[in-house]
Design a protein around this motif. Sequence first.
Motif, PDB file in Angstrom:
ATOM      1  N   TYR A  13      -9.248   2.921  -0.396  1.00 22.19           N
ATOM      2  CA  TYR A  13      -7.906   3.090  -0.834  1.00 22.19           C
ATOM      3  C   TYR A  13      -7.763   2.980  -2.237  1.00 22.19           C
ATOM      4  N   VAL A  14      -8.550   2.483  -2.877  1.00 24.57           N
ATOM      5  CA  VAL A  14      -8.201   2.819  -4.682  1.00 24.57           C
ATOM      6  C   VAL A  14      -8.656   3.978  -4.815  1.00 24.57           C
ATOM      7  N   THR A  15      -9.849   4.335  -4.358  1.00 22.69           N
ATOM      8  CA  THR A  15     -10.539   5.861  -4.631  1.00 22.69           C
ATOM      9  C   THR A  15      -9.309   6.937  -4.228  1.00 22.69           C
ATOM     10  N   CYS A  32       0.939  -1.226  -0.060  1.00 22.64           N
ATOM     11  CA  CYS A  32       0.121   0.112  -0.167  1.00 22.64           C
ATOM     12  C   CYS A  32       0.862   1.137   0.000  1.00 22.64           C
ATOM     13  N   LEU A  33       1.953   1.147   0.620  1.00 21.87           N
ATOM     14  CA  LEU A  33       2.792   2.334   0.648  1.00 21.87           C
ATOM     15  C   LEU A  33       3.621   2.549  -0.710  1.00 21.87           C
ATOM     16  N   LEU A  34       3.758   1.450  -1.272  1.00 19.06           N
ATOM     17  CA  LEU A  34       4.642   1.527  -2.408  1.00 19.06           C
ATOM     18  C   LEU A  34       3.709   1.810  -3.780  1.00 19.06           C
ATOM     19  N   VAL A  35       2.614   1.494  -3.613  1.00 21.60           N
ATOM     20  CA  VAL A  35       1.623   1.790  -4.779  1.00 21.60           C
ATOM     21  C   VAL A  35       1.561   3.229  -5.276  1.00 21.60           C
ATOM     22  N   PRO A  36       1.381   4.316  -4.337  1.00 21.42           N
ATOM     23  CA  PRO A  36       1.493   5.726  -5.041  1.00 21.42           C
ATOM     24  C   PRO A  36       2.658   6.233  -5.450  1.00 21.42           C
ATOM     25  N   VAL A  37       3.750   5.307  -4.905  1.00 25.96           N
ATOM     26  CA  VAL A  37       5.225   5.626  -5.460  1.00 25.96           C
ATOM     27  C   VAL A  37       5.176   5.301  -7.048  1.00 25.96           C
ATOM     28  N   LEU A  44      -5.126  -8.204  -0.923  1.00 25.31           N
ATOM     29  CA  LEU A  44      -4.472  -8.038   0.202  1.00 25.31           C
ATOM     30  C   LEU A  44      -4.936  -7.590   1.186  1.00 25.31           C
ATOM     31  N   ILE A  45      -5.734  -6.297   0.768  1.00 24.46           N
ATOM     32  CA  ILE A  45      -6.254  -5.340   1.746  1.00 24.46           C
ATOM     33  C   ILE A  45      -7.636  -6.127   2.407  1.00 24.46           C
ATOM     34  N   SER A  46      -8.302  -6.779   1.538  1.00 20.32           N
ATOM     35  CA  SER A  46      -9.523  -7.286   2.075  1.00 20.32           C
ATOM     36  C   SER A  46      -8.997  -8.809   3.135  1.00 20.32           C
TER      37      SER A  46
END
Length: 255
Positions: free
Chosen positions: A109-111, A25-30, A233-235
């Motif tokens: 998170y996705v939004t 989750c931390l890497l996705v925006p990067v 993973l989030i679910s």
Amino acid sequence: MGGMRSKTTYDGRARAVITLTVLVCLLVPVFGFQLCRSTVIPAAETRVLISLSKWPEVFHDCSAMFAFMFSTGGCVALLAMLGIIDFRFVRSLRTVLGDIIVAASPIVYVTGIKWLVERPRPITAAQSNLLPSDPSFPSGHTAGAVIVATMIILTVRNAAYRKMGDASGQYRGGGEASARSTSDNAEQNIIADYTKRAVLVCAILVVAVAASRLLLGVHFPTDVCTSAIVCPLISYTVWIIREHLRLAKEQRNNA
């Protein structure tokens, strides 16, 4: 009290899943920002989308159907229907609502990432009448497919527990030791078989929806792959935390 804390601590697998989810989750925006800055990756992805646009029209018709089914309204309707089915097995509104929260948790998170990164849609989406107004990264429809798939898995799992005589439809394990002690139990094997089959069918569903977004040319491959990875993973992490809290509450009540 020390003994009780040890009984309700997360096992090794749970800690690993939670840690992995946080890192992803931390890497996705990067990753998303890097995609926005890159010219090579979007160009390569656009070539893939152009080649997919040449597939037979029947695939595009199916993709349009998925676009409506897994839109926001479609997902809400599907979750509502699955919630009704789930309630028939567990007879507990609280459990059903918990299942819906577990399933739908990735959408927040996705939004957030969509509007944080604001990746433009591919040029192949310019003339599409099925193009949503939100940014491209990650794919919301793929996230919707994961949400519905997760709810299906939870419902099937509850149905299996109901069939085995557990009216609550809830997990009764307590960690690694409990899993080992019940590994040879016929009922647990049946429930595991139900769950594995549901996971397989739902994985196919998610892949089909993800592919449909590419066939319509409204998402880059990295958009759908990101949702297909991070949303489960989030679910799963939310489910682990919910089960941990429930088991801890049960142990406090029985103390």
